[in-house]
Structure formats: structure tokens, C-alpha cells
Design a protein around this motif. Structure first.
Motif, short mmCIF file in Angstrom:
data_model
loop_
_atom_site.label_atom_id
_atom_site.label_comp_id
_atom_site.label_asym_id
_atom_site.label_seq_id
_atom_site.Cartn_x
_atom_site.Cartn_y
_atom_site.Cartn_z
N LYS A 141 -17.92 10.47 27.45
CA LYS A 141 -16.74 11.33 27.44
C LYS A 141 -16.50 11.87 26.04
O LYS A 141 -16.21 13.04 25.84
N ARG A 142 -16.66 10.97 25.08
CA ARG A 142 -16.45 11.36 23.69
C ARG A 142 -17.49 12.43 23.28
O ARG A 142 -17.15 13.42 22.63
N ALA A 143 -18.73 12.25 23.69
CA ALA A 143 -19.78 13.21 23.34
C ALA A 143 -19.48 14.57 23.95
O ALA A 143 -19.64 15.61 23.30
N LEU A 144 -19.02 14.57 25.21
CA LEU A 144 -18.69 15.84 25.85
C LEU A 144 -17.57 16.54 25.09
O LEU A 144 -17.61 17.75 24.86
N GLU A 145 -16.58 15.75 24.68
CA GLU A 145 -15.48 16.28 23.88
C GLU A 145 -16.01 16.96 22.62
O GLU A 145 -15.59 18.05 22.26
N MET A 146 -16.94 16.26 21.95
CA MET A 146 -17.48 16.79 20.69
C MET A 146 -18.27 18.07 20.93
O MET A 146 -18.15 19.02 20.16
N LEU A 147 -19.08 18.09 21.99
CA LEU A 147 -19.86 19.30 22.29
C LEU A 147 -18.92 20.47 22.50
O LEU A 147 -19.16 21.59 22.03
N ASP A 148 -17.84 20.20 23.18
CA ASP A 148 -16.86 21.24 23.42
C ASP A 148 -16.21 21.68 22.11
O ASP A 148 -16.08 22.86 21.83
N LEU A 149 -15.89 20.70 21.28
CA LEU A 149 -15.23 20.97 20.01
C LEU A 149 -16.07 21.88 19.10
O LEU A 149 -15.55 22.74 18.42
N VAL A 150 -17.38 21.68 19.09
CA VAL A 150 -18.22 22.49 18.21
C VAL A 150 -18.63 23.79 18.89
O VAL A 150 -19.47 24.52 18.37
N TYR A 166 -35.13 12.44 23.16
CA TYR A 166 -33.90 11.99 23.77
C TYR A 166 -33.00 13.19 24.02
O TYR A 166 -33.02 14.15 23.26
N THR A 167 -32.18 13.10 25.07
CA THR A 167 -31.29 14.22 25.34
C THR A 167 -30.26 14.31 24.22
O THR A 167 -29.97 13.34 23.53
N VAL A 168 -29.74 15.52 24.06
CA VAL A 168 -28.74 15.75 23.03
C VAL A 168 -27.54 14.83 23.25
O VAL A 168 -27.03 14.20 22.33
N GLY A 169 -27.12 14.73 24.52
CA GLY A 169 -25.97 13.90 24.84
C GLY A 169 -26.20 12.45 24.46
O GLY A 169 -25.35 11.80 23.85
N ASN A 170 -27.38 11.96 24.81
CA ASN A 170 -27.76 10.59 24.48
C ASN A 170 -27.65 10.35 22.97
O ASN A 170 -27.11 9.33 22.52
N GLN A 171 -28.13 11.30 22.19
CA GLN A 171 -28.12 11.12 20.74
C GLN A 171 -26.71 11.11 20.18
O GLN A 171 -26.41 10.39 19.23
N ILE A 172 -25.84 11.93 20.77
CA ILE A 172 -24.47 11.96 20.27
C ILE A 172 -23.74 10.67 20.68
O ILE A 172 -23.06 10.05 19.87
N SER A 173 -23.90 10.28 21.95
CA SER A 173 -23.17 9.06 22.34
C SER A 173 -23.71 7.84 21.61
O SER A 173 -22.97 6.91 21.33
N GLU A 174 -25.00 7.85 21.32
CA GLU A 174 -25.55 6.73 20.56
C GLU A 174 -24.84 6.61 19.22
O GLU A 174 -24.45 5.51 18.80
N ALA A 175 -24.65 7.76 18.56
CA ALA A 175 -23.99 7.74 17.25
C ALA A 175 -22.58 7.15 17.38
O ALA A 175 -22.10 6.48 16.47
N TYR A 176 -21.93 7.40 18.52
CA TYR A 176 -20.59 6.87 18.71
C TYR A 176 -20.64 5.36 18.96
O TYR A 176 -19.85 4.59 18.43
N VAL A 214 -18.75 12.74 15.23
CA VAL A 214 -18.30 11.99 16.41
C VAL A 214 -17.43 10.79 16.02
O VAL A 214 -16.57 10.36 16.77
N ASN A 215 -17.63 10.25 14.83
CA ASN A 215 -16.84 9.09 14.41
C ASN A 215 -15.73 9.47 13.43
O ASN A 215 -15.25 8.62 12.69
N ASP A 216 -15.35 10.75 13.41
CA ASP A 216 -14.33 11.21 12.48
C ASP A 216 -14.58 10.76 11.05
O ASP A 216 -13.76 10.08 10.44
#
Ligand SMILES: Nc1ncnc2c1ncn2[C@@H]1O[C@H](COP(=O)(O)OP(=O)(O)OP(=O)(O)O)[C@@H](O)[C@H]1O
Ligand SMILES: Nc1ncnc2c1ncn2[C@@H]1O[C@H](COP(=O)(O)OP(=O)(O)O)[C@@H](O)[C@H]1O
Ligand code: SF4
Ligand code: SF4
Ligand SMILES: [Mg+2]
Ligand SMILES: [Mg+2]
Lengths: 390, 355, 330
Positions: free
Chosen positions: A180-189, A157-167, A220-222
Motif C-alpha cells: 500500500k505504501r509503495a502504491l502511495e509513493m508511485l502515485d506521489l511521484v 525484480y518488479t518495481v513494486g517489489n523493490q519499493i516495498s522492500e525498501a520500506y 519511501v521512508n521519509d
């Protein structure tokens, strides 16, 4: 008793600047204060008088029935981590670090594991919590970052897919919002070009970026508690430094509690507020980082410190701990460390081989505790061990 | 043990002034690879090692450090001729073995041994320890028939294992013990050089220290020279008297240990040292300066022009992209200390000195 | 992705070409005697034999014969028997003098039967087989798991044709619980088509399901112990999502590999099944043609079967690349 107290932690000025994600290399201002450690320690000391710590583990025991017998991987472990603080759990491989933290996540297979004791997470009891409630806690209030980002991310699975899934597991939102949230997180890290990276697969990432992605997914879920199980063991030093800075900065920003599992005492020195040393499934020493690393009061901790060739120390012969860690199927009687301990003859009688020492305050009171029968731990350390450490 | 003990006096007598035991000159390894491109494939090369030179004295120890993928293991495998270099010379006692055919190599194979990182995969699980260790003995005709077991037990004892355990299989041993078996196998043929490729990286600290002490004893008692590959700067500082820092297939800085650690000149070495987590600080030693590299090591398929480190270097200027800095003695270098940087300059307090 | 498909397509086409040449070589260059076969044993005179040889251009150089055969596939060709000219339109795979029909027509009648059979088989093993295997993997070590695995072992240790015969005999004839096999083109009646194929599908499918359940169990047990599964659980995903989304996707990869290798085997299984359940498929056609020594038909069937194999493998490759992004780079 096992609640870490902090007497007079020195307030430290904001000297060190970590990496700002995406920016150029960040050089520190050259302010030097001999009394401070590399890590910016918390400004306000934690006082146990306040509300109860976010994570309170009490008398945790984890056992695995196997064909060869009952493996006692964790034995009566207790610790507490308040929000905003970092507890490091150290010990050799097989000492029960991962098993104990998997228990906090409720990740053990119920049918194959016997767990007793109590794990309170923000007031909720994890031990014995039904699976469908645990699911709501996992990944939301508490997240885990694993050792090997290569194998811990799903390769298909794509990295983005895995992060948004977690959200989306914990938030009822549309795919777009999650993206959008996943993109934010990628940027944050600190992953450059998140939009492109979102669509890529883990094998297209380098080791350091994969670990950043794992952290993005964990945060991703704080979560209020982050358990990082050897998050940098598979990484190079330069990347390790980036990841540790990142964890530090994120903690500063979000004030979460961190349990950092590692076997690298250098990492502990740079990251931890509190340290718990594990040996053969038990806590053998517990205290603030300064207590445990600068004033250790237990022969196993001494042995660990003496085994490390440091970057800064001159080259003398290392003094390894002799022998091997014991089998968890049949722990030696008395103190589990006795077959490898060079100080057994300083203890009166045969107590080392007959009585299991209790975890007691090293100076009669206070939060620094250790598990050893020796009477004059402080003087032995100062007179014999400290000089060898340089 | 008399058999294995090489005359230590002879070893030290042949030091610095005489020709080094091993001289590596401009060694290159370019792996050809095929990449999918459109309907066809293009041929490219991975410049895994691109012009590495160093000397190893009799009984000396050279540390190769650097990030993953910078070519350390590839260098080690070329020296032991598990790989044939694309170009360059490997002078062992004056003979260039870089391009020798397998048959001509045989006598050298005995003298150059390698110990691998992974104690789990580098031993054949279906052979007893005795078999593992005695195979090289037989291949090189080093022991009379009937005396093999005796020699195996002697070697086991030398590396700190119970000689009675010669009939056991590798899976009956722990990681540290397996690494000792690997070392015994290398010692069996009485080599002059051992290439140790991350021999302790997979081990726990306490076991790591045990194995390091063993290696040190071997160096002292048997006069074996070591090329010691590691990414742990503490371990290298402990074990090696010469250190070479590699980045993307090249050596960027090289010299005696004390100078590399206390006055590193190359920005990459400085970053490495500064990134290494250090215990000293917690005991009241002043914290070291923090230099944080950003980004990742570029691909060795298309390394950056000029200085290969320039994409991550905070000192880089235009000249770095156009001119490759040679590895040379710098204005403030001590003897034998070289660095490859246009703006080399020592930084002295990166390792919180405890002394 | 597009490049990947294109590259695979090119290689698939070249395999087909090689097969064509190989088949031709096998039947025409090898010391066989097609004219003699067509002429028959009994009333074959030397004259008739020569005439057949001329009509079939068997007296021409081999290269020309091959060119004509190949051209026939693309543009069609004419055959002349006893003065009558028969047109065999493209794609012409030769002419069966025994049946007096172009091979292509004969195959066209039979192909849908075999394709229906094999397609049903694929659906059954890839759904039921994989599902059962995954369930067992999830519950590994339990009584249900062990019972299931033992029974699959028992079933697959009995030869296929015995199982098929017994079921045909007991369940469709003696105790007609299942419909009897038979062929109705789906264009005529989908219901009848389905009912006629139901028993053969079940027999062929369930028999192979036992192996597929075991493959997928093995593969899933391995996948379920992977680190990324632990990660998925740590995210708070439910067991179902973890098993059927995260684990299944990578657990499927080895199963698909086996499926790709097994297509040839399933064609062979189809021959038995067609015989036993009275389905007029390719398998039966081959058996009949072998009995009659009807070379053009045998050759045409071999060619079509190889094309089916190549196509299936092409599809498997594409399936691979959809499941596993890393393959697209290769
Ligand atoms: N057979 C090969 N074919 C293509 N590339 C290769 C091959 N072997 C190594 N490489 C590449 O050569 C480079 C150097 O590899 P090498 O194994 O020497 O690194 P290393 O410095 O030992 O790293 P590590 O610390 O991870 O062991 C890497 O980029 C690697 O991917
Ligand atoms: N599922 C299991 N069944 C039996 N033993 C286990 C299981 N998981 C872990 N153990 C054992 O528990 C001990 C502690 O393991 P672990 O917590 O992973 O150590 P570490 O401190 O290196 O993280 C080890 O001896 C390990 O072999
Ligand atoms: S109790 Fe005895 S054996 Fe255990 S650490 Fe103390 S001195 Fe050593
Ligand atoms: S030559 Fe330039 S880019 Fe390379 S290390 Fe020196 S300053 Fe940096
Ligand atoms: Mg662990
Ligand atoms: Mg390597």
C-alpha cells in the motif's frame, strides 16, 4: 566557518507552479518579478543561530590505496546542509563529488578505503560507525537517488517489489501494508496507474519513469536527507524538468535536506540554495547560489561559467579552461588549479605553485568562501569575466 | 596545413543562391521488427525517421535537436549511408546517393564523414592513433607511401593533439582527446560534410568547450559543412546557423537559429526551450515561462494519428488527431522559418535574453 | 509466461522429431548392415541373413521402415524371429536380438540409474559450486579467495577419470572411508540407494564444482559491482540479503547458461562414473552394446540421450524465464 550563513536572502513570492503529478501540463501564472530566480526560494532564511544543521561534514578525507599509489579522491571537505535546504555540489567528473556523498551514506568498502574527518547526520557520527548501525541509517534517515536509473534498479525484480522492500527494511510491517505504501509513493511521484506499474519490471518503464521510481524508492521512508547524484544527467531536458520539479515539490512537502550532485550549472541555478564547487577533491568555492553563480570569486568557477554555451546567450566564442584535471595520484603543488589557471601571474611571487590557498571568506567575513590567492577577485570578475558572460 | 585548407572564398561564394551542397528529401527509415504475439510473431515497423527534408549549404551548419529516440542519429547514419533509407532522396552535389550500391558510393564516402558520440567505443583500442588516422588515407589513396606519418602528425596538430603521440593507443587519452582523434580521422579524407552525432555530449563542460571551439575553427578555416546532432539546446545555439527540431521521426520546426530560439512557433520547441535549465535567471534575468510536458514520447511503432505531438500538447484540439499538420511557413514566420502545427504561434520570451 | 512455455515446448518437440529422423538416417540409411550384425560373423548363413532381413523389414523401402519404427514408438509393433512373434509394446524403440529383449525394457532398467546420478550432480554443482563461488566473490582478493581459486584450478587440471579412479581406489577400497558405489532401486530401499550413489555423486559433483565455483565467482564479482547492488546497499539491506538475494539472482543467469550447455558433458562424465563405481546405467549399456554391435540398443540410447538433452534444455529455458523477466518477451 564552513556553515553556510544566509545574509538577507530575499523572500520570494510563490510564483512558480510545478507539475502536479498526473495532471495536465501546468502553465505558470504570468506574474513576473525581475528580481526572482526561477526557483521558489525558501521563505524563511536559514539562520545558523538555530539548532545545528542536519548534515555537517567536517574535514572529510577519502583515500583509496591502489596499485599505483594512494588516490586522494576527497581532501578536507567541509559543508553543512540544514533541513529544507538544497546544497548543490558541482565540479568536473573525477573531482570527488560521488565519492564524498557515498561516504555520507557509509557506502565505501571499508577494506579498500581510508576515511577520516567527521560526518554528523542528525547528531550521529557516520565515520567509523559499525556496519550494523549504518544499515539502520541507510535508506531510512538518508536516501540516495543515483544517476542512471536504468542500471540502478534491479532488472529482475518488479518495481513494486523493490519499493516495498525498501520500506520493509526499516518497518516491521506485512507485505500488504508495504505494498500500500509503495502504491502511495508511485502515485506521489506522478506515475500514472500505480497498480499496473507496481507489477512491472524496470525494463518496461521509460527513462523518466524509472527515475521517478528511484525517487519513490528513496523517499519511501521519509528520509531527512536525500542525496541525488546526477539524478537527471541521463534524461532528456523535458523529463529533466519534470524530475527537478518533482524533487522541489517533494522537498517543499517533506522539508528534507537535499544534496544535489551535478555538473550542470543550469540545474544548479534552478535548484540550489547553496553551492559547493569541487576541484581535484577539494572545495574551491562555497556560498549561496547567488553568491557563487552571480558573484563568483575563484578562477575555476569563472572557467566553468565561461565554458557553458547557454540557451539564452548569443553565440560568441567559448572560453574553455585549458588542459585537463590533474591526476589524483600526484596533485600539483600549491593550488591544484595552477596548471590550468590563466591568472597565476597576477599573484605575487610563486605562491600559486608553492602554497595551497586556504578556503577563506571572499570579503573578509561572511559565508561566501573561496580558495585562491588572488587579491582583487571582485574587481577581476567584474572587469574581465562578467562582461564575457554577457 | 595547406593541403586541408579548402579555398574559403570558393566556399562562401557558393552559398545560399547556388544549389545547396546536400539536399535531403522526404527521407524515411522504417526498421522492421518482430514482436512476440501469442504463439507466433507479428511483423511491425519502427518508424524511426518518417519524412525528413532539409538543405545544407556549403560551409553551413545545421543542428538537429530533439529528445532521445526521435531519429536524430538514424538520420545522420542514413546521410553517411551507414544505413540504407527505406525511402527518400539524399542529393549530394546533385547526385542521389540514397540507394547507391557500395561500389558507386565509394567516392562519396570520402566526402561525407561522421563523428560519433562515444569517444570510448568508437575507436579501436588495439590500433595506434597513427593507424586509426592513416587507414582512411590508405583506403582512399590520399597520400603517397612514406608520407603517411607526416600527414598524420599534421592532422594531430590540427586537432590540438601532440604530434609526438601518434604511436599511442586510444586508452592512453582522455575522453576529450579521444574525441579529437575521432575528428582527426574524419578530417583525414578532407570531407566536405561532417555529421557530428552528439560529439560533445559525453564530455565535461570545460572539455566540451575545447572540442566545440575546435569544430568551429574547422568550419571557419576549412569550410566544412556540419550536420550537428545534439540534445543540448545551448550547444546547438552556439554552433549552428540553421536548426531543425525533431519529434518522433519528423521535423516539427526548422529555420534560422535566431528565429527558432527567439520566436519558436511549435509547441514542442517552446516546451524544449522552456525546460532547458538556464543560468541567466540567477544573474537577475527575468525567469522564463515554464511549460512542463507530461508523460513520455509515444512509441515510434504506433505513432499517434494526425499530429504526432498531440498526446503531450497542451494546445491540441480535434483537428490535431485527424489531420497531420504540414511543415510550412506560418503567418508570422520570418524567412526560411517553418513549423508543423495547426495552431502555430510565436512565443518570444522563452530564452531569457541576456543581451 | 504461458505463451513462452508453449512456444518453447513446440520448439523442443520439433527438435526431438529432427533427432529421431537424424538417428534413423544414421543407423539405417548410412551404409551399415544391421542384419549382418544381428546374424553374427561365425554361423551366419545366407539363408539366416535373408530371414533376418525379412523379419526386420530391411528389404522394404526406407520410408516404410522409418514409418514402422516411428509407429512403434507410439503404438508398439511385433517382431518375428525364427517363427516366434515377439510383441514390443509402445513406446517401442526396437528389439535387441542379442539380448532377446525389447530395447525399451533394457533402457527402462538403466535410465533411473543415470538419471539419479545426473540429478545428484546437478544439485551438487548448483548448490555447493555456486555457494562457494559466491562466497569467494564476496571476499574477493582475500587469502581465502585466492587459496580456493588456486585449488579449484589444480583439481580441474587433473583429468576426471584419474580423480575418480584414485578416489575409488583409495577412499572406498584401501581406506574405506566412503561407501562403495552400487545400485539399489529407490523403490527397494531409499537408504541403500542413497549410500550406493553417495560416492559417485561426490566424485562427479565435487570435481565439477571446481569449475562451477569459478564460473559463479566470475559472474558474482561482476554482478556485485553493478549499480543496482549499490542501490540495494543504499536501501539499508544487510550484506547477506544483498549478496544472496539481489546479486545471486542475476549472477545465476550465466551459470545456468553454462549448466544448459554442460548437460551433454555430464552425461559423458556419467559413463566413466558408472564404469568405475559399478553402476548399471545408460553409459555402461552403451559401452556394452558397442562391444556387441547391438545396433537397436545403441540407436535407442542415442535417441533417449537426445531426448534427455532436449528436456534439460527446455527446463533450463524455463528456469531462465523464471529468473529473468526480460527473456519472456523474446
Ligand atoms: N536497428 C534498429 N532496429 C529497430 N529500431 C531502431 C533501430 N535503430 C534505431 N531504432 C529506433 O529508431 C528510433 C530513433 O533512433 P535514433 O537512434 O535515431 O534516436 P536519436 O534521436 O539519435 O536518440 P538519442 O538522443 O538517444 O541518440 C528509436 O525509437 C530507436 O529505438
Ligand atoms: N574505489 C576506488 N578506487 C580508486 N579510485 C577511486 C575509487 N572510487 C573513485 N575513485 C576515484 O576518485 C575520484 C573521484 O571520483 P568521483 O567522486 O566518482 O567523481 P565525480 O566528481 O565525477 O562524482 C576519481 O578520480 C575516481 O577515479
Ligand atoms: S591560487 Fe593561483 S592558481 Fe589557484 S586559482 Fe588562484 S590564481 Fe589561480
Ligand atoms: S498540431 Fe495540434 S497537437 Fe500538434 S503541435 Fe499543433 S496544436 Fe499541438
Ligand atoms: Mg559521479
Ligand atoms: Mg543518437
Amino acid at each position: 566557518m564552513t556553515t553556510p550563513e544566509n545574509e538577507g536572502r530575499k523572500d520570494t513570492p510563490d510564483t512558480m507552479v510545478g507539475t502536479v503529478p498526473g495532471d495536465g501540463p501546468v502553465l505558470p501564472d504570468a506574474k513576473r518579478n525581475p528580481s526572482i530566480a526561477t526557483r521558489e526560494r525558501r521563505d524563511t532564511a536559514y539562520t545558523p543561530s538555530g539548532e545545528t544543521p542536519y548534515l555537517v561534514v567536517q574535514d572529510l578525507t577519502v583515500q583509496f590505496p591502489t596499485a599505483d599509489g594512494l588516490v586522494s579522491a576527497v581532501n578536507g571537505l567541509s559543508y553543512a546542509v540544514p533541513l529544507g535546504r538544497t546544497l548543490a555540489i558541482v565540479g568536473e567528473s573525477g573531482s570527488g563529488k560521488s565519492v564524498s556523498s557515498m561516504a555520507v551514506m557509509g557506502l565505501h568498502d571499508r577494506k579498500r578505503t581510508k576515511i577520516s574527518g567527521s560526518i554528523q547526520l542528525g547528531g550521529d557520527e557516520i565515520v567509523g560507525m559499525p556496519e550494523n548501525e549504518l544499515m539502520k541509517v541507510r535508506g531510512d534517515a538518508v536516501a540516495m537517488v543515483f544517476q542512471d536509473p536504468q542500471s540502478s534498479l534491479h532488472p529482475l525484480y518488479t518495481v513494486g517489489n523493490q519499493i516495498s522492500e525498501a520500506y520493509r527494511v526499516h518497518h516491521k510491517v506485512s507485505k500488504d501494508v508495504a505494498k500500500k505504501r509503495a502504491l502511495e509513493m508511485l502515485d506521489l511521484v506522478g506515475i500514472p496507474n500505480p497498480i499496473r506499474r507496481f507489477k512491472q519490471y524496470p525494463h518496461e518503464f521509460s527513462g523518466g519513469m524509472r527515475q521517478r521510481a528511484m525517487i519513490a524508492m528513496g523517499l519511501v521512508n521519509d528520509p531527512k536527507l536525500v542525496i541525488a547524484d546526477e539524478p537527471t544527467t541521463a534524461l532528456d531536458v523535458t523529463v529533466q524538468a519534470q524530475i527537478l520539479d518533482l524533487l522541489n515539490n517533494l522537498q517543499k512537502e517533506f522539508g528534507s535536506a537535499i544534496v544535489l550532485i551535478t555538473h550542470d550549472l543550469g540545474v544548479v541555478a534552478e535548484m540550489a540554495d547553496d553551492v559547493l564547487v569541487m576541484y581535484a577533491g577539494r572545495c574551491v568555492e562555497y556560498g549561496t547560489a547567488e553568491d557563487v553563480l552571480a558573484r563568483p570569486r575563484m578562477p575555476y568557477t569563472w572557467g566553468l561559467l565561461e565554458s557553458i554555451p547557454t540557451v539564452s546567450a548569443a553565440s560568441e566564442k567559448l572560453r574553455p579552461i585549458k588542459g585537463l584535471p590533474p591526476s589524483l595520484l600526484s596533485l600539483p603543488g600549491g593550488c591544484s588549479f595552477n596548471p590550468r589557471c590563466p591568472y597565476t601571474d597576477r599573484v605575487k611571487g610563486e605562491r600559486c605553485t608553492t602554497d595551497l590557498p586556504e578556503l577563506l571568506p571572499v570579503d573578509g567575513a561572511g559565508a561566501h568562501t573561496s580558495r585562491c590567492h588572488l587579491h582583487d577577485k571582485a574587481s577581476i570578475y567584474e572587469a574581465e569575466v562578467a562582461p564575457r558572460l554577457g | 596545413m595547406s593541403k586541408t585548407v579548402r579555398n574559403a572564398d570558393a566556399a562562401s561564394a557558393g552559398s545560399s543562391s547556388a544549389t545547396p551542397l546536400l539536399q535531403v528529401r522526404d527521407l524515411k527509415m522504417h526498421f522492421p521488427i518482430k514482436e512476440a504475439a501469442g504463439l507466433g510473431r507479428t511483423r511491425k515497423v519502427v518508424q524511426a525517421v518518417d519524412g525528413v527534408s532539409f538543405d545544407l549549404q556549403r560551409g553551413g551548419s545545421l543542428g538537429l535537436v530533439g529528445e532521445s529516440g526521435c531519429g536524430k542519429s538514424t538520420t545522420g547514419r542514413m546521410i553517411t549511408r551507414l544505413l540504407t533509407p527505406t525511402a527518400g532522396q539524399i542529393l549530394f552535389k546533385g547526385t542521389d546517393i540514397a540507394q547507391l550500391k557500395e561500389r558507386e558510393l565509394r567516392p562519396f564516402r570520402r566526402e561525407l564523414q561522421i563523428v560519433f558520440q562515444d569517444p570510448y567505443s568508437s575507436l579501436n583500442p588495439r590500433q595506434t592513433v597513427s593507424n586509426i588516422i592513416s587507414t582512411p588515407l590508405r583506403v582512399h589513396n590520399l597520400v603517397k607511401k612514406g608520407k603517411e606519418l607526416e600527414r598524420v602528425q599534421e592532422l594531430l596538430e590540427r586537432v590540438g593533439l601532440n604530434p609526438e603521440h601518434h604511436n599511442r593507443y586510444p586508452n592512453e587519452f582522455s575522453g576529450g582527446q579521444r574525441q579529437r582523434i575521432g575528428i582527426a580521422r574524419a578530417l583525414a579524407v578532407e570531407p566536405e560534410v561532417i555529421i557530428a552525432d552528439e560529439p560533445v555530449s559525453a564530455l565535461d563542460v570545460s572539455i566540451q568547450a575545447q572540442v566545440m571551439n575546435l569544430l568551429e575553427d574547422l568550419r571557419r578555416d576549412l569550410g566544412i559543412a556540419f550536420v550537428f546532432i545534439a540534445h543540448d539546446l545551448g550547444v546547438v545555439r552556439h554552433f549552428c546557423d540553421q536548426v531543425a527540431v525533431m519529434y518522433l521521426g519528423k521535423i516539427v520546426e526548422q529555420g534560422p537559429r535566431e528565429q527558432i530560439y527567439s520566436a519558436p512557433q511549435h509547441p514542442y520547441t517552446q516546451a524544449l526551450l522552456s525546460a532547458a535549465p538556464d543560468l541567466g535567471t540567477i544573474r537577475g534575468v527575468p525567469p522564463k515561462e515554464r511549460i512542463r510536458l507530461v508523460g513520455d514520447v509515444p512509441s515510434p511503432i504506433d505513432p499517434p494519428s494526425g499530429c504526432r505531438f498531440r498526446t503531450r500538447c497542451w494546445k491540441a484540439e480535434d483537428i490535431c488527431a485527424t489531420q497531420e499538420p504540414p511543415l510550412m511557413t506560418q503567418a508570422q514566420s520570418g524567412p526560411g522559418h517553418t513549423a508543423a502545427c495547426h495552431f502555430a504561434e510565436p512565443k518570444i520570451d522563452l530564452t531569457a535574453a541576456t543581451a | 509466461m504461458l505463451y513462452f512455455v508453449a512456444r518453447r515446448l513446440v520448439s523442443a518437440l520439433s527438435v526431438v522429431l529432427v533427432t529421431l529422423i537424424a538417428t534413423f538416417a544414421l543407423f539405417f540409411i548410412a551404409p551399415t548392415d544391421p542384419a549382418g550384425a544381428i546374424c553374427g560373423d561365425r554361423n551366419c548363413t545366407q539363408e539366416r541373413y535373408n530371414e533376418i532381413k525379412q523379419n526386420l523389414h530391411l528389404d522394404k523401402p526406407k520410408v516404410q521402415q522409418f514409418a514402422e519404427y516411428t509407429a512403434g514408438i507410439f503404438v508398439g509393433r511385433d517382431f518375428e524371429t525364427s517363427g516366434v512373434v515377439q510383441h514390443c509394446s509402445a513406446p517401442c524403440l526396437g528389439f535387441s536380438f542379442k539380448n532377446d529383449r525389447p530395447v525399451t525394457q533394457m533402457l527402462a532398467d538403466r535410465l533411473p540409474v543415470t538419471v539419479s546420478l545426473v540429478a545428484g550432480y546437478a544439485v551438487i554443482v548448483l548448490t555447493i559450486g555456486v555457494y562457494v563461488g559466491s562466497m569467494a566473490a564476496k571476499r574477493r582478493g582475500t587469502f581465502g579467495d585466492r587459496a580456493l581459486m588456486t585449488s579449484t584450478l589444480v583439481v580441474s587440471s587433473v583429468p576426471y577419470y584419474i580423480v575418480a579412479l584414485m578416489i575409488a581406489l583409495y577412499l572406498t577400497i584401501l581406506y574405506p572411508i566412503l561407501p562403495r558405489g552400487g545400485w539399489t532401486p529407490p523403490s527397494e530401499s531409499v537408504g541403500k540407494w542413497f549410500l550406493g550413489l553417495l560416492t559417485p555423486w561426490l566424485v562427479l559433483g565435487i570435481y565439477s564444482c571446481t569449475s562451477y565455483a569459478r564460473y559463479s565467482r566470475g559472474s558474482m564479482v561482476e554482478t556485485l559491482s553493478e549499480d543496482f547492488i549499490r542501490t540495494a546497499r543504499a536501501k539499508g539491506l544487510s550484506d547477506r540479503v544483498v549478496t544472496y538475494k539481489h546479486a545471486l539472482r542475476s549472477g545465476l543467469i550465466p551459470v545456468i547458461t553454462i549448466f544448459g550447455l554442460d548437460v551433454a558433458g555430464s552425461l559423458a562424465g556419467a559413463i566413466f562414473t558408472e564404469r568405475i563405481f559399478d553402476l548399471p546405467g545408460l553409459g555402461v549399456l552403451v559401452l556394452d552394446s558397442l562391444n556387441n554391435y547391438d545396433l537397436p540398443v545403441i540407436m535407442g540410447t542415442v535417441l533417449v540421450a537426445s531426448v534427455i538433452l532436449v528436456v534439460m534444455n527446455f527446463l533450463v529455458d524455463i528456469a531462465y524465464s523464471i529468473i529473468d523477466p526480460r527473456v519472456r518477451l523474446a
